[in-house]
Design a protein around this motif. Structure first.
Motif, mmCIF file in Angstrom:
data_model
loop_
_atom_site.group_PDB
_atom_site.id
_atom_site.type_symbol
_atom_site.label_atom_id
_atom_site.label_comp_id
_atom_site.label_asym_id
_atom_site.label_seq_id
_atom_site.Cartn_x
_atom_site.Cartn_y
_atom_site.Cartn_z
ATOM 1 N N GLU A 1 0.851 -1.193 0.000
ATOM 2 C CA GLU A 1 0.000 0.000 0.000
ATOM 3 C C GLU A 1 0.883 1.237 0.000
ATOM 4 N N THR B 1 0.337 5.668 -0.242
ATOM 5 C CA THR B 1 -0.552 6.827 -0.367
ATOM 6 C C THR B 1 0.274 8.050 -0.708
ATOM 7 N N PHE C 1 2.277 6.977 -13.405
ATOM 8 C CA PHE C 1 1.756 5.624 -13.221
ATOM 9 C C PHE C 1 1.096 5.065 -14.475
ATOM 10 N N LEU D 1 0.197 -3.558 -6.028
ATOM 11 C CA LEU D 1 0.327 -2.291 -5.315
ATOM 12 C C LEU D 1 -1.015 -1.598 -5.290
ATOM 13 N N LEU E 1 -2.424 1.719 -4.802
ATOM 14 C CA LEU E 1 -1.980 3.109 -4.815
ATOM 15 C C LEU E 1 -3.162 4.034 -4.553
ATOM 16 N N ILE F 1 9.033 5.004 -6.849
ATOM 17 C CA ILE F 1 8.601 3.623 -7.004
ATOM 18 C C ILE F 1 9.753 2.631 -6.889
#
Length: 363
Positions: free
Chosen positions: A27, A29, A48, A85, A87, A271
């Protein structure tokens, strides 16, 4: 015996942890903050490789004059090579758009504190097996390219948030500046950060056993702060190669070209290399500070309640003591009255007997 047992098997612990982590997923944020028109949404889509803001409409100027900052939260599930993931992008539309921007930071800080508070509540509960981590791990703060450094609004927000979240500064729409202007603005922003005592995310030092390629990459990332980026949702074909870029009459800007934009470096930092460190810093530094404050407040509240109960107990004991003294006095008075009544009755009996004797003698 020692020679025969040269392999125990604990070397597979790393693989076990890896399999468990991959199965559970990760996770992250990310909060995005900055005034409208700096390319925040476009940058997120470019980072992304997705489109999170398909139905977003651009507000008119008249609407922005009275617009307030709000929270726009979107969650995206990404899977790459079997690794999942989750996001979460927390956007802050309306930040810096109104005439009075004094309270633009308030909504951002309240949201971060709410996530800390919710995690603290879940962590303190009985069922801690499936706690969802919604804490903000990184704040991308966009600085306009047309300024000469940080504005007072930027300084106010970062001063109130630099101890709550990892701040990464981004210069939006860097294609409006020349290479010299970009470097000059970066230098001025770093000077403003230092002169105002602001804290931004600091890259951890490389371990000595890291390979030279990773060390070189880390040096390049550190030298690129703050990141000057260009985002694009348009795929262009240039010289037979498809790129994400922007077409202008004088040429093409390649968003993923390190000479045109720091987009790839920002993506690498967020990332590939520092996502886990951002989460660790959030957990070990920012959340621990919040947790310590909560525990201190709870302790102070408990101490005040304990002192209050103590005072009430002392007052109650005094009242009870005074009540017992009154009872004792009343009992003593009652005993005195009974004794006096007995003495009076005895005296009356004596008077009666004396009066009878006198009457007999007279006869």
């Amino acid at each position: 015996m020692a020679a025969e047992r040269d392999y125990i098997g604990f070397a597979t612990l790393a693989e076990q942890v890896h399999r468990k982590s991959v199965k559970r997923g990760f996770e992250f944020t990310l909060m995005v903050c900055g005034e409208s028109g700096l390319g925040k949404s476009t940058l997120i889509n470019s980072l992304f490789l997705t489109d999170l803001y398909q139905n977003r409409t651009v507000s008119q100027v008249e609407e922005r004059t009275e617009k307030t900052t709000k929270i726009d939260k979107k969650t995206l599930d990404i899977e790459e090579k079997g690794v999942k993931l989750r996001l979460t992008i927390v956007d802050t539309p309306g930040f810096g758009d109104s005439i009075n921007c004094e309270d633009s930071w308030r909504v951002c800080t309240q949201y971060i504190d709410e996530q800390f508070r919710q995690y603290f509540t879940d962590e303190s509960g009985l069922n801690r097996r499936n706690i969802q981590d919604n804490r903000v791990h990184c704040l991308l703060y966009f600085v306009p390219p047309w300024g000469h450094g940080l504005r007072q609004m930027d300084i106010d927000l970062m001063r109130r948030m630099h101890k709550k979240v990892n701040i990464v500064i981004v210069i939006g729409k860097a294609d409006t500046l020349t290479t010299t202007e970009v470097q000059r603005l970066k230098t001025r922003v770093l000077e403003d950060i230092e002169s105002n005592g602001l804290q931004i995310y600091q890259f951890p030092e490389c371990d000595s056993d890291e390979d030279e390629e990773f060390k070189q990459q880390d040096r390049e990332l550190k030298a690129s702060i703050p990141f000057a980026v260009v985002g694009s949702n348009v795929v262009l074909e240039v010289a037979g190669k498809k790129i994400r870029g922007r077409q202008y009459p004088w040429g093409v800007v390649d968003a993923e070209n390190p000479q045109h934009s720091d987009l790839i470096k920002l993506r690498t930092m967020l990332i590939s290399t520092h996502m886990q460190d951002l989460k660790d810093t959030t957990r070990d530094v920012h959340y621990e500070n919040f947790r310590a404050q909560c525990i201190s407040q709870i302790s102070q509240h408990a101490l005040r309640e304990r002192n209050k109960l103590k005072r009430e107990s002392i007052a109650s004991s005094h009242e009870s003591s005074s009540f017992n003294d009154t009872d004792r006095l009343l009992q003593q008075k009652e005993e005195e009255i009974r004794r006096m009544q007995d003495m009076l009755a005895q005296m009356q009996e004596k008077l009666k007997s004396t009066h009878v004797n006198d009457t007999v003698i007279d006869v």
